[in-house]
Design a protein around this motif. Structure first.
Motif, PDB file in Angstrom:
ATOM      1  N   THR A 262       0.853  -1.197   0.000  1.00 16.93           N
ATOM      2  CA  THR A 262       0.000   0.000   0.000  1.00 16.93           C
ATOM      3  C   THR A 262       0.882   1.237   0.000  1.00 16.93           C
ATOM      4  O   THR A 262       1.891   1.287   0.716  1.00 16.93           O
ATOM      5  N   VAL A 263       0.499   2.223  -0.780  1.00 17.72           N
ATOM      6  CA  VAL A 263       1.189   3.512  -0.796  1.00 17.72           C
ATOM      7  C   VAL A 263       0.172   4.603  -0.472  1.00 17.72           C
ATOM      8  O   VAL A 263      -0.910   4.648  -1.080  1.00 17.72           O
ATOM      9  N   VAL A 264       0.509   5.444   0.490  1.00 19.69           N
ATOM     10  CA  VAL A 264      -0.351   6.571   0.849  1.00 19.69           C
ATOM     11  C   VAL A 264       0.364   7.858   0.467  1.00 19.69           C
ATOM     12  O   VAL A 264       1.438   8.160   0.994  1.00 19.69           O
ATOM     13  N   VAL A 265      -0.218   8.597  -0.465  1.00 15.44           N
ATOM     14  CA  VAL A 265       0.290   9.926  -0.806  1.00 15.44           C
ATOM     15  C   VAL A 265      -0.539  10.917  -0.001  1.00 15.44           C
ATOM     16  O   VAL A 265      -1.684  11.217  -0.342  1.00 15.44           O
ATOM     17  N   GLN A 266       0.031  11.371   1.110  1.00 18.66           N
ATOM     18  CA  GLN A 266      -0.715  12.180   2.079  1.00 18.66           C
ATOM     19  C   GLN A 266      -0.328  13.645   1.927  1.00 18.66           C
ATOM     20  O   GLN A 266       0.830  14.019   2.125  1.00 18.66           O
ATOM     21  N   TYR A 267      -1.295  14.481   1.588  1.00 13.92           N
ATOM     22  CA  TYR A 267      -1.046  15.902   1.372  1.00 13.92           C
ATOM     23  C   TYR A 267      -1.178  16.648   2.692  1.00 13.92           C
ATOM     24  O   TYR A 267      -2.230  16.622   3.339  1.00 13.92           O
ATOM     25  N   GLY A 290      -4.231  17.014  12.018  1.00 16.94           N
ATOM     26  CA  GLY A 290      -5.186  17.834  11.294  1.00 16.94           C
ATOM     27  C   GLY A 290      -5.981  16.978  10.341  1.00 16.94           C
ATOM     28  O   GLY A 290      -6.340  15.842  10.653  1.00 16.94           O
ATOM     29  N   GLU A 291      -6.245  17.513   9.148  1.00 16.77           N
ATOM     30  CA  GLU A 291      -6.984  16.760   8.156  1.00 16.77           C
ATOM     31  C   GLU A 291      -6.624  17.255   6.774  1.00 16.77           C
ATOM     32  O   GLU A 291      -6.068  18.348   6.612  1.00 16.77           O
ATOM     33  N   GLY A 292      -6.921  16.437   5.787  1.00 15.93           N
ATOM     34  CA  GLY A 292      -6.601  16.823   4.420  1.00 15.93           C
ATOM     35  C   GLY A 292      -6.917  15.682   3.465  1.00 15.93           C
ATOM     36  O   GLY A 292      -7.571  14.702   3.824  1.00 15.93           O
ATOM     37  N   SER A 293      -6.425  15.813   2.246  1.00 11.36           N
ATOM     38  CA  SER A 293      -6.686  14.804   1.226  1.00 11.36           C
ATOM     39  C   SER A 293      -5.513  13.844   1.102  1.00 11.36           C
ATOM     40  O   SER A 293      -4.391  14.153   1.504  1.00 11.36           O
ATOM     41  N   ALA A 294      -5.791  12.677   0.561  1.00 12.80           N
ATOM     42  CA  ALA A 294      -4.759  11.671   0.333  1.00 12.80           C
ATOM     43  C   ALA A 294      -5.202  10.766  -0.807  1.00 12.80           C
ATOM     44  O   ALA A 294      -6.401  10.650  -1.092  1.00 12.80           O
ATOM     45  N   VAL A 295      -4.234  10.160  -1.453  1.00 15.42           N
ATOM     46  CA  VAL A 295      -4.500   9.133  -2.455  1.00 15.42           C
ATOM     47  C   VAL A 295      -3.887   7.840  -1.940  1.00 15.42           C
ATOM     48  O   VAL A 295      -2.698   7.799  -1.607  1.00 15.42           O
ATOM     49  N   ASP A 304      -9.218   8.065  -3.930  1.00 13.90           N
ATOM     50  CA  ASP A 304      -9.207   9.409  -3.359  1.00 13.90           C
ATOM     51  C   ASP A 304      -9.820   9.340  -1.973  1.00 13.90           C
ATOM     52  O   ASP A 304     -10.955   8.864  -1.800  1.00 13.90           O
ATOM     53  N   THR A 305      -9.079   9.798  -0.981  1.00 13.85           N
ATOM     54  CA  THR A 305      -9.530   9.680   0.403  1.00 13.85           C
ATOM     55  C   THR A 305      -9.335  10.994   1.154  1.00 13.85           C
ATOM     56  O   THR A 305      -8.707  11.938   0.660  1.00 13.85           O
ATOM     57  N   ARG A 306      -9.866  11.028   2.352  1.00  7.31           N
ATOM     58  CA  ARG A 306      -9.606  12.105   3.317  1.00  7.31           C
ATOM     59  C   ARG A 306      -8.891  11.494   4.511  1.00  7.31           C
ATOM     60  O   ARG A 306      -9.184  10.371   4.920  1.00  7.31           O
ATOM     61  N   TRP A 307      -7.902  12.217   5.051  1.00 10.70           N
ATOM     62  CA  TRP A 307      -7.228  11.755   6.255  1.00 10.70           C
ATOM     63  C   TRP A 307      -7.553  12.683   7.413  1.00 10.70           C
ATOM     64  O   TRP A 307      -7.798  13.879   7.214  1.00 10.70           O
ATOM     65  N   PHE A 318      -8.353   7.110   7.538  1.00  8.50           N
ATOM     66  CA  PHE A 318      -8.540   7.416   6.118  1.00  8.50           C
ATOM     67  C   PHE A 318      -9.945   6.989   5.710  1.00  8.50           C
ATOM     68  O   PHE A 318     -10.389   5.878   6.025  1.00  8.50           O
ATOM     69  N   THR A 319     -10.635   7.881   5.005  1.00 13.29           N
ATOM     70  CA  THR A 319     -12.016   7.649   4.614  1.00 13.29           C
ATOM     71  C   THR A 319     -12.162   7.824   3.114  1.00 13.29           C
ATOM     72  O   THR A 319     -11.622   8.773   2.532  1.00 13.29           O
ATOM     73  N   THR A 320     -12.893   6.917   2.479  1.00 14.33           N
ATOM     74  CA  THR A 320     -13.101   7.002   1.037  1.00 14.33           C
ATOM     75  C   THR A 320     -14.072   8.133   0.703  1.00 14.33           C
ATOM     76  O   THR A 320     -14.728   8.696   1.588  1.00 14.33           O
TER      77      THR A 320
END
Length: 340
Positions: A262-267, A290-295, A304-307, A318-320
């Motif tokens: 698994t690879v998480v690209v966390q912005y 905090g929170e933000g977007s991630a792939v 496309d997810t939210r962290w 992480f939420t879809t």
């Protein structure tokens, strides 16, 4: 002194002119040939305890941990510039965090929760970002070569077992003979006896299981730092994402391709920290609370997810896009912290 491109400094991992770095490397190589003593840790404040001159880096056979430590995981700071590759023991990590450091370069923090390789390295210095990431674990052990002098008190006060060469048991660190300093400092994890425990990754918030519905079929994903780049390519045969760094396939010291399930690209927000090197280059701080977007990449698909991470003591959820919990594929996870 003529000015050249800013690159990683041989002593601190920060930015320095390429012309100066060339002279440093030549001087270091000469000393490595002439000396019969192991080179001391460049940022740890003293020679490596128990190191022997001219040791060849052993093959990193994975073994069960020895026991006797406090926390559930061992975290090791690992260099990631070209001179530091190929790394040793990185393929045995459960999680590999990729963070930005001075000059737009990258550095790795490998987290071992289920097994330990016999050798890990090359080991380099810690950053403030590491302290926030490690708060999610219960008294983890942090292995690192040293830190900026004003950051060291924060490391000492953090809820972790800090194991730089000057504090580690004799023989834990050694200098390899195949590279010059600072790219030749290695760790024998068993000497620290950090005793990873079952369930050590539970506090990360990661959930492993069958892939959720949705996602987009993806063969390749590229991620760029200011002065580093990563490519993750899906291998249907291995059922993993093959890792490439700066355009070159990433391999272990034995030639095995590095690959993640698994690879998480966390912005995340990347801002200047309070710390800088001797030349005034400011160390970046990646905000992981905090929170933000991630792939999330898994099974040949991109989601496309939210962290969200409420506090430093919490893991990251992480939420879809459909509002469901994102699950990871069993195996190694890479988390790339990239500027939003």
């Amino acid at each position: 002194m003529p000015l050249g491109r800013r690159t990683e400094d041989a002593d601190t991992g920060a930015g320095v002119d390429s012309g100066a770095l060339t002279r440093i490397r030549r001087w270091t190589a000469t000393v490595a040939v002439l000396t019969t003593l192991a080179v001391g840790c460049t940022t740890g404040g003293g020679p490596d305890e128990g190191s022997r001159p001219g040791e060849r880096t052993p093959a990193p056979e994975t073994s069960e941990p020895g026991g006797g430590g406090d926390g559930p995981v061992l975290a090791v700071k690992i260099d990631n510039v070209r001179q530091a590759r190929p790394q040793t023991g990185l393929d045995a990590a459960d999680v590999v965090y990729v963070e930005q450091v001075e000059g737009g370069l990258s550095r790795l923090m490998a987290v071992y929760a289920t097994r330990l390789p016999s050798v890990v390295g090359p080991v380099r210095s810690a950053r403030e970002t590491d302290l926030e990431l490690l708060r999610q674990f219960d008294r983890p052990t942090l292995a690192y070569s040293g830190a900026q002098s004003k950051l060291q008190p924060l490391i000492d006060a953090a809820p972790l077992a800090a194991m730089a060469p000057g504090k580690a048991p004799s023989g834990a660190y050694f200098r390899g003979a195949d590279r010059v300093a600072p790219y030749n400092l290695y760790l024998r994890p068993a000497a620290l006896k950090p005793a990873p425990k079952p369930g050590g990754l539970a506090s990360t918030g990661f959930e492993f299981g069958a892939a959720p519905e949705g996602g987009t079929v993806t063969r390749e994903r590229k991620v760029r730092f200011p002065a580093a780049r990563f490519t993750f390519t899906w291998s249907a045969d291995q059922k993993k994402w093959l890792v490439a760094m700066d355009g070159t396939a990433a391999r272990t010291a034995e030639g095995k391709r590095l690959a993640a399930s698994t690879v998480v690209v966390q912005y995340v927000a990347v801002r200047d920290s309070r710390f800088h090197d001797r030349w005034g280059n400011v160390s970046p701080f990646s905000e992981t609370v905090g929170e933000g977007s991630a792939v999330v990449l898994r099974d040949g698909r991109a989601y496309d997810t939210r962290w969200e991470r409420s506090s430093a003591e919490d893991g990251t959820g992480f939420t879809t896009a459909e509002g469901k919990r994102m699950t990871f594929a069993p195996g190694q996870v890479w988390v790339v912290l990239v500027k939003a």
